[in-house]
Write a protein that holds these residues in place. Structure first.
Motif, PDB file in Angstrom:
ATOM      1  N   MET A 277       0.822  -1.205   0.000  1.00 19.33           N
ATOM      2  CA  MET A 277       0.000   0.000   0.000  1.00 19.33           C
ATOM      3  C   MET A 277       0.862   1.263   0.000  1.00 19.33           C
ATOM      4  O   MET A 277       0.507   2.268  -0.629  1.00 19.33           O
ATOM      5  N   PHE A 278       2.006   1.209   0.689  1.00 19.07           N
ATOM      6  CA  PHE A 278       2.907   2.367   0.757  1.00 19.07           C
ATOM      7  C   PHE A 278       3.434   2.722  -0.633  1.00 19.07           C
ATOM      8  O   PHE A 278       3.636   3.891  -0.949  1.00 19.07           O
ATOM      9  N   HIS A 279       3.665   1.697  -1.468  1.00 24.35           N
ATOM     10  CA  HIS A 279       4.222   1.922  -2.802  1.00 24.35           C
ATOM     11  C   HIS A 279       3.139   2.115  -3.863  1.00 24.35           C
ATOM     12  O   HIS A 279       3.457   2.357  -5.029  1.00 24.35           O
ATOM     13  N   VAL A 280       1.864   1.993  -3.462  1.00 25.37           N
ATOM     14  CA  VAL A 280       0.783   2.125  -4.440  1.00 25.37           C
ATOM     15  C   VAL A 280      -0.158   3.290  -4.110  1.00 25.37           C
ATOM     16  O   VAL A 280      -0.493   4.093  -4.988  1.00 25.37           O
ATOM     17  N   VAL A 281      -0.578   3.388  -2.850  1.00 24.47           N
ATOM     18  CA  VAL A 281      -1.573   4.407  -2.481  1.00 24.47           C
ATOM     19  C   VAL A 281      -1.040   5.844  -2.597  1.00 24.47           C
ATOM     20  O   VAL A 281      -1.630   6.655  -3.326  1.00 24.47           O
ATOM     21  N   PRO A 282       0.065   6.212  -1.908  1.00 27.69           N
ATOM     22  CA  PRO A 282       0.556   7.591  -2.061  1.00 27.69           C
ATOM     23  C   PRO A 282       0.878   7.975  -3.500  1.00 27.69           C
ATOM     24  O   PRO A 282       0.483   9.067  -3.946  1.00 27.69           O
TER      25      PRO A 282
END
Length: 312
Positions: A277-282
Motif C-alpha cells: 500500500m505504501f508503494h501504491v496508495v501515495p
C-alpha cells in the motif's frame, strides 16, 4: 547448483501469499494501479517541464515527488506482478540484485520524507514571507533544496546497508514482499544488535525530524492565517497547504503502519500488504490531491483535453 552457492548467491523471496483463485484478479488490479501511477505522475511531470507557466517553485519541487513515486512503484510493482504469476518456490533473486533493491527501497522511503519537508518549507516562505518569496525561492535555491533532499537520503542509506553487507548469511529466504535492509540482515546468524539499533535510531530520527519540521511549519502558517484579516489570502493558503498536508499524512500513516507491524512477527502478511500500500496508495493519490488540485495544472489539463475533443 550446490547448496553453498545457492545459500550465498541466490535468495528466495517469500512474497505475498495469494490463493490460486485470486492470482489473476490481483494481477489485473495491481497492473491497472501501476498504469495509473505511471500515466498520472509522468503526465504531470511532462506538463510542468513543457509549460513555462508552470515553472514556479511549488511545481518544480513537486517534480521531485513525482520522480520518487515513479521510482518507488517501478521498483516494486513489476517484480511483484512477475512473482504473482510465478510459483512461490521459484521466486529467486540474486544477492547482488537484492542488495541493490534494498538500497533503492530505503532510499524511496527516506526521500518521501525529505521531499515533503522541502515542499513544506516552500509553503512556509510563500505564506509567511510573501514579499521576500521571489528573492528566497530562486532557481538556485530550488536546485539546492532538491539536491539536498536526494543527497541526504543517498548518503544516509549507505550506512545501514553497509552494516548489513558486512554480515555473512546462513539463511536464503527473504521473509518479505521485497528486499529491504531489515529483510537482508535477518538472513544472518551473527549478532545483529548494531543493525537493529542503528535501524531503529535512524527511523526514529527520520520520522521525528519530519513530523517536527512539517508540524512547526504548519503551526507557523496557521498563526499567520489567524492574524491575517485577508480572507482571499487565507483561503488560498488553506487550499495549497491542505493538499500538501494530505499527501504528507497519507505517506506518514502508511509508513508508521509498516513500522508498527514489524514489531509483530505473527502479522507478517499484514505487514507485506501495508508495504504494498505504501508503494501504491501515495503514488496514486499524490497526482490527484496535489497535482490536479493546483489551479494552473488543472487548467492546462482541461485545455489539452478540450483540444483533443474538439479535434475529433
Amino acid at each position: 547448483m550446490d547448496n553453498r552457492t545457492f545459500r550465498y548467491s541466490v535468495l528466495l523471496v517469500e512474497g505475498i501469499k495469494i490463493t490460486p483463485q485470486s492470482i489473476y484478479p490481483a494481477f489485473v488490479l495491481l497492473l491497472m494501479a501501476y498504469i495509473f501511477i505511471m500515466l498520472s505522475n509522468i503526465g504531470i511531470l511532462l506538463q510542468i517541464v513543457i509549460q513555462k507557466s508552470l515553472h514556479e517553485p511549488m511545481h518544480l519541487l513537486f517534480c521531485n515527488l513525482t520522480v520518487n513515486d515513479v521510482m518507488g512503484s517501478t521498483l516494486l510493482v513489476p517484480r511483484l506482478l512477475k512473482d504473482i504469476l510465478t510459483d512461490p518456490s521459484e521466486r529467486y533473486i540474486s544477492y547482488v540484485e537484492c542488495v541493490f533493491q534494498a538500497y533503492l527501497t530505503n532510499l524511496n522511503v527516506t526521500t518521501s520524507h525529505t521531499i515533503l519537508m522541502i515542499m513544506a518549507f516552500d509553503r512556509y516562505v510563500a505564506i509567511c514571507n510573501p514579499l521576500r518569496y521571489p528573492a528566497i525561492m530562486t532557481s538556485k535555491m530550488i536546485v539546492k533544496l532538491s539536491v539536498g533532499a536526494w543527497g541526504v537520503a543517498l548518503v544516509l542509506m549507505g550506512i545501514p546497508l553497509g552494516l548489513t553487507i558486512r554480515l555473512s548469511h546462513c539463511r536464503y529466504v527473504i521473509q518479505a514482499m521485497m528486499c529491504d535492509n531489515a529483510a537482508l540482515f535477518k538472513l544472518s546468524c551473527e549478532n545483529v544488535v548494531i543493525n537493529n539499533i542503528f535501524g531503529l535510531t535512524f527511523t526514529v530520527v527520520l520520522f521525528t525530524s519530519s513530523m517536527v519540521c512539517v508540524g512547526l511549519t504548519y503551526l507557523r502558517i496557521a498563526m499567520v492565517c489567524i492574524k491575517s484579516k485577508n480572507k482571499a489570502t487565507n483561503s488560498k493558503a488553506i487550499k495549497t497547504c491542505s493538499t500538501h498536508l494530505i499527501a504528507y499524512l497519507i505517506m506518514l500513516i502508511s509508513g508508521l503502519i509498516i513500522i508498527v507491524l514489524h514489531r509483530f512477527p505473527e502479522l507478517t502478511e499484514s505487514r507485506k500488504l501495508s508495504s504494498l500500500m505504501f508503494h501504491v496508495v501515495p503514488p496514486s493519490m499524490n497526482p490527484i490531491i496535489y497535482g490536479l488540485q493546483a489551479k494552473e495544472i488543472r487548467h492546462i489539463f482541461l485545455k489539452v483535453f478540450r483540444n483533443k475533443v474538439n479535434s475529433k
